[in-house]
Design a protein around this motif. Sequence first.
Motif, PDB file in Angstrom:
ATOM      1  N   VAL A   3       0.847  -1.192   0.000  1.00 47.70           N
ATOM      2  CA  VAL A   3       0.000   0.000   0.000  1.00 47.70           C
ATOM      3  C   VAL A   3       0.884   1.245   0.000  1.00 47.70           C
ATOM      4  O   VAL A   3       1.904   1.303   0.677  1.00 47.70           O
ATOM      5  CB  VAL A   3      -0.942  -0.015   1.229  1.00 47.70           C
ATOM      6  CG1 VAL A   3      -1.747   1.263   1.311  1.00 47.70           C
ATOM      7  CG2 VAL A   3      -1.853  -1.223   1.168  1.00 47.70           C
ATOM      8  N   GLN A  79      -7.490   4.805   4.446  1.00 46.66           N
ATOM      9  CA  GLN A  79      -7.081   3.522   3.865  1.00 46.66           C
ATOM     10  C   GLN A  79      -7.584   3.416   2.422  1.00 46.66           C
ATOM     11  O   GLN A  79      -6.877   2.920   1.550  1.00 46.66           O
ATOM     12  CB  GLN A  79      -7.603   2.346   4.689  1.00 46.66           C
ATOM     13  CG  GLN A  79      -7.051   1.010   4.236  1.00 46.66           C
ATOM     14  CD  GLN A  79      -5.531   0.951   4.343  1.00 46.66           C
ATOM     15  OE1 GLN A  79      -4.948   1.335   5.350  1.00 46.66           O
ATOM     16  NE2 GLN A  79      -4.880   0.499   3.290  1.00 46.66           N
ATOM     17  N   ASN A  83      -5.127   2.873  -0.725  1.00 48.45           N
ATOM     18  CA  ASN A  83      -5.341   1.766  -1.659  1.00 48.45           C
ATOM     19  C   ASN A  83      -5.496   2.269  -3.090  1.00 48.45           C
ATOM     20  O   ASN A  83      -4.962   1.682  -4.029  1.00 48.45           O
ATOM     21  CB  ASN A  83      -6.590   0.963  -1.280  1.00 48.45           C
ATOM     22  CG  ASN A  83      -6.443   0.167  -0.008  1.00 48.45           C
ATOM     23  OD1 ASN A  83      -5.397   0.140   0.629  1.00 48.45           O
ATOM     24  ND2 ASN A  83      -7.531  -0.473   0.404  1.00 48.45           N
ATOM     25  N   THR A  86      -2.211   3.466  -4.472  1.00 43.28           N
ATOM     26  CA  THR A  86      -1.390   2.287  -4.753  1.00 43.28           C
ATOM     27  C   THR A  86      -1.749   1.690  -6.106  1.00 43.28           C
ATOM     28  O   THR A  86      -0.865   1.299  -6.870  1.00 43.28           O
ATOM     29  CB  THR A  86      -1.577   1.223  -3.651  1.00 43.28           C
ATOM     30  OG1 THR A  86      -1.105   1.778  -2.417  1.00 43.28           O
ATOM     31  CG2 THR A  86      -0.812  -0.045  -3.952  1.00 43.28           C
ATOM     32  N   LYS A  87      -3.029   1.647  -6.388  1.00 41.95           N
ATOM     33  CA  LYS A  87      -3.473   1.065  -7.655  1.00 41.95           C
ATOM     34  C   LYS A  87      -2.918   1.825  -8.857  1.00 41.95           C
ATOM     35  O   LYS A  87      -2.606   1.231  -9.882  1.00 41.95           O
ATOM     36  CB  LYS A  87      -5.006   1.050  -7.710  1.00 41.95           C
ATOM     37  CG  LYS A  87      -5.556   0.505  -9.003  1.00 41.95           C
ATOM     38  CD  LYS A  87      -7.057   0.376  -8.979  1.00 41.95           C
ATOM     39  CE  LYS A  87      -7.534  -0.176 -10.324  1.00 41.95           C
ATOM     40  NZ  LYS A  87      -8.905  -0.625 -10.267  1.00 41.95           N
TER      41      LYS A  87
END
Length: 142
Positions: A3, A79, A83, A86-87
């Motif tokens: 992450v 969060q 996330n 991160t993608k």
Amino acid sequence: MSVAEIDTKCLCCICEASSSCNANVACRKSYFGGYRCGPLSILWHYWADAGAPKLEGDEHLPSEIAFENCVEEIYCAVQTVRNYITKFKNGTTADCNSDGKVDCEDYVQMHILGGYNCSQSKVDTDPRFSKFFNCLKSNKAS
């Protein structure tokens, strides 16, 4: 995939740009389009792209309820942003502002414009970006 580590100051400025970091912001139809929820002004499809994180105990709730519960709660909302970044942070379009590096300025563009089209030229006209850059200057987030 690990992450994304996003500097706390960067997250704070993204929050400031999204809702003036108002922790009491409820879900609403937004002037900027879509149904946005929480202090980070997260859309349902953004949450889904982020892997649809859920609060403990919400695993069996309908996705619409789990979405609202998560993104209205700051830790779950953060969060979700981590996330989501991160993608997209290692993709070919991650350098949203084409400055040769992927950093906080790119993260806010991913957050506001979406990871699929973060290089759109709305940075000069969308008031959320001026709020972000004012916050960034005063906090020196990276």
